[in-house]
Design an enzyme around this catalytic site. Structure first.
Site, PDB file in Angstrom:
ATOM      1  N   ARG A   1      15.266  -3.933 -13.849  1.00 17.08           N
ATOM      2  CA  ARG A   1      13.926  -3.350 -13.845  1.00 17.08           C
ATOM      3  C   ARG A   1      12.910  -4.421 -13.399  1.00 17.08           C
ATOM      4  NH1 ARG A   1      12.831  -2.080 -19.107  1.00 17.08           N
ATOM      5  NH2 ARG A   1      11.373  -3.811 -19.207  1.00 17.08           N
TER       6      ARG A   1
ATOM      7  N   TYR B   1      -5.329  11.930   0.081  1.00 21.28           N
ATOM      8  CA  TYR B   1      -4.095  12.544  -0.392  1.00 21.28           C
ATOM      9  C   TYR B   1      -4.396  13.242  -1.720  1.00 21.28           C
ATOM     10  CZ  TYR B   1       0.689  13.155  -1.872  1.00 21.28           C
ATOM     11  OH  TYR B   1       1.859  13.700  -2.302  1.00 21.28           O
TER      12      TYR B   1
ATOM     13  N   ASP C   1      -4.713   2.852   1.714  1.00 25.82           N
ATOM     14  CA  ASP C   1      -3.513   3.689   1.855  1.00 25.82           C
ATOM     15  C   ASP C   1      -3.296   3.853   3.353  1.00 25.82           C
ATOM     16  OD1 ASP C   1      -1.651   5.730   2.140  1.00 25.82           O
ATOM     17  OD2 ASP C   1      -2.460   6.954   0.501  1.00 25.82           O
TER      18      ASP C   1
ATOM     19  N   LYS D   1       7.356   8.474   3.676  1.00 29.09           N
ATOM     20  CA  LYS D   1       6.927   9.048   4.948  1.00 29.09           C
ATOM     21  C   LYS D   1       7.489   8.226   6.109  1.00 29.09           C
ATOM     22  CE  LYS D   1       4.830  11.674   2.012  1.00 29.09           C
ATOM     23  NZ  LYS D   1       3.450  11.488   1.602  1.00 29.09           N
TER      24      LYS D   1
HETATM   25  C1  LIG Z   1       2.785  11.287   0.404  1.00 25.78           C
HETATM   26  C2  LIG Z   1       1.574  10.472   0.291  1.00 25.78           C
HETATM   27  C3  LIG Z   1       1.268   9.789  -0.884  1.00 25.78           C
HETATM   28  C4  LIG Z   1       2.136   9.898  -2.121  1.00 25.78           C
HETATM   29  O1  LIG Z   1       3.401   9.352  -1.904  1.00 25.78           O
HETATM   30  P1  LIG Z   1       4.739   9.865  -2.632  1.00 25.78           P
HETATM   31  O2  LIG Z   1       5.790   8.998  -2.065  1.00 25.78           O
HETATM   32  O3  LIG Z   1       4.894  11.325  -2.307  1.00 25.78           O
HETATM   33  O4  LIG Z   1       4.534   9.667  -4.103  1.00 25.78           O
HETATM   34  C5  LIG Z   1       0.127   9.007  -0.911  1.00 25.78           C
HETATM   35  N1  LIG Z   1      -0.678   8.902   0.158  1.00 25.78           N
HETATM   36  C6  LIG Z   1      -0.415   9.546   1.310  1.00 25.78           C
HETATM   37  C7  LIG Z   1      -1.346   9.396   2.470  1.00 25.78           C
HETATM   38  C8  LIG Z   1       0.716  10.354   1.426  1.00 25.78           C
HETATM   39  O5  LIG Z   1       0.954  10.988   2.569  1.00 25.78           O
END
Ligand SMILES: *Cc1c(COP(=O)(O)O)cnc(C)c1O
Length: 386
Positions: A57, A109, A182, A207
């Protein structure tokens, strides 16, 4: 035996990705890393550990290649993988203190926006949501001395508004705040936020980074190994939202083709957006690569080599018309998520809460690796059928 990418010499992201920032295995010469499922590490007779790893962990050898590659790609001093993008983002906010003030985008998001508002209310962290691409609005929202963190998402899901990272970093730093970005939609192929002044980059590795719609994961990359970063490291260790070894291995393997995937997806998205702009069935095509996009100039400045594989279509006739178009598509899976090799379409209003700022007529499109002419023809046919 080591690869050139791990020898410390500066290399392009193409070379970094292809070689995975890994040393070849000393014993076998293997060019791909091993998977270490072990949860714990044994000590010798004198109670010494053979490496700094104690318990997985805290540290796991399988996550290290993905983290080293991410840090190199973003030009950061360190990277941490997490169990999901949400876990990575949540860690950033959870390491703030009660009374701290945060500024975040009005359109972002949606799950993170919802979580952040709820978290802020419960934990005494004040949250202001503004259109961060409007620098005057951002300047007005930042409170010198009180704002600890400015959070950006650029291009922002699902309208693909683009915020000027360098200008936002200046604004944040002048007020004594840190800037986190992000960068899921931009990817390190197109934008390197740390070089533009950001302190922290977050990715949903689910993604583009993994790119094959088969791993849920997240990542943070830091500019400096500073005190907030040490707090994030400690938080991941104890709160425990770690990426599993099999997912970490898949993520690293997926990332090695990131540059070729993303460049192709961006070129195809540009092709589709250009072909559909002005279509009589559409109220708008939202894509930062189009010169008509309100933030195209900023996008052209801070995105190198392309504008990403995401675009949105606003369909005349509102939600029913948008849903009908989605229903007629043959090459696009009607599914949430983005950044995989297969193209996806999603009617965002169907999955976002009623108070969402996202238009009801909006279809979000994730362009995959299919033939761009076939994707364009499929969208045209769906728009033109009656
Ligand atoms: C999908 C996404 C998230 C969240 O990510 P997860 O892996 O689904 O928890 C955050 N920001 C953006 C821009 C996303 O496309």
């Amino acid at each position: 035996m080591s690869s050139p990418a791990s020898s410390g010499s500066p290399v392009s992201i193409d070379t970094l990705l292809a070689q995975g920032a890994i040393a070849h295995d000393r014993e076998s010469g293997a060019v791909a890393p091993a998977i270490h499922p072990a949860t714990t590490y044994a000590r010798d007779e004198a109670y010494r550990l053979p490496s700094p790893r104690v318990y997985s962990r805290d540290d796991n050898a399988t996550t290290e290649p993905a983290e080293a590659l991410l840090a190199a790609l973003e030009g950061g001093a360190g990277a941490l993988t997490f169990a999901s993008g949400m876990a990575a983002a949540a860690a950033v906010f959870q390491t703030l203190a009660p009374g701290d003030h945060v500024v975040a985008p009005r359109v972002m998001y949606w799950a993170l926006r919802g979580w952040l508002l709820d978290f802020g209310a419960r934990w005494g962290v004040a949250v202001d949501l503004v259109d961060t691409h409007d620098l005057d609005a951002l300047r007005a929202a930042v409170r010198p001395g009180a704002t600890r963190l400015v959070w950006l998402e650029t291009p922002a899901n699902p309208t693909w508004d683009v915020t000027d990272i360098a200008a936002a970093a200046q604004l944040a730093h002048d007020a004594g705040a840190r800037l986190a970005v992000d960068s899921t939609a931009a990817t390190p192929v197109h934008t390197r936020p740390l070089a533009l002044g950001a302190d922290l980059v977050m990715h949903s590795a689910t993604k583009y980074l993994n790119g094959h719609s088969d791993v849920i994961g997240g990542a943070l990359v830091t500019r400096a190994l500073d005190e907030p970063w040490q707090r994030l490291r400690a938080h991941r260790r104890t709160a425990g939202a770690v990426l599993g070894p099999f997912e970490a291995w898949l993520l690293h393997r997926g990332m090695r083709t990131l540059a070729v995937r993303v460049r192709r997806q961006s070129a195809s998205a540009m092709h589709v957006a250009t072909a559909l702009e002005g279509h009589p069935a559409l109220a708008a095509v939202l894509y930062p690569g189009l010169p008509s996009h309100p933030h195209h100039a900023v996008a052209a400045r801070q995105m190198a080599g392309g504008f990403g594989g995401m675009l949105s279509l606003r369909v005349h006739g509102g939600a029913p018309a948008a849903l009908a178009v989605a229903g007629r598509l043959r090459l696009f899976a009607r599914a949430t998520s983005l950044g995989g090799v297969e193209s996806l379409v999603e009617h965002r209003a169907s999955v976002e809460p009623p108070d969402s700022p996202v238009p009801k007529d909006l279809l979000r499109v994730s362009i995959g690796l299919e033939d761009p002419d076939e994707l364009t023809a499929d969208l045209r046919a769906a728009l033109e059928a009656r």
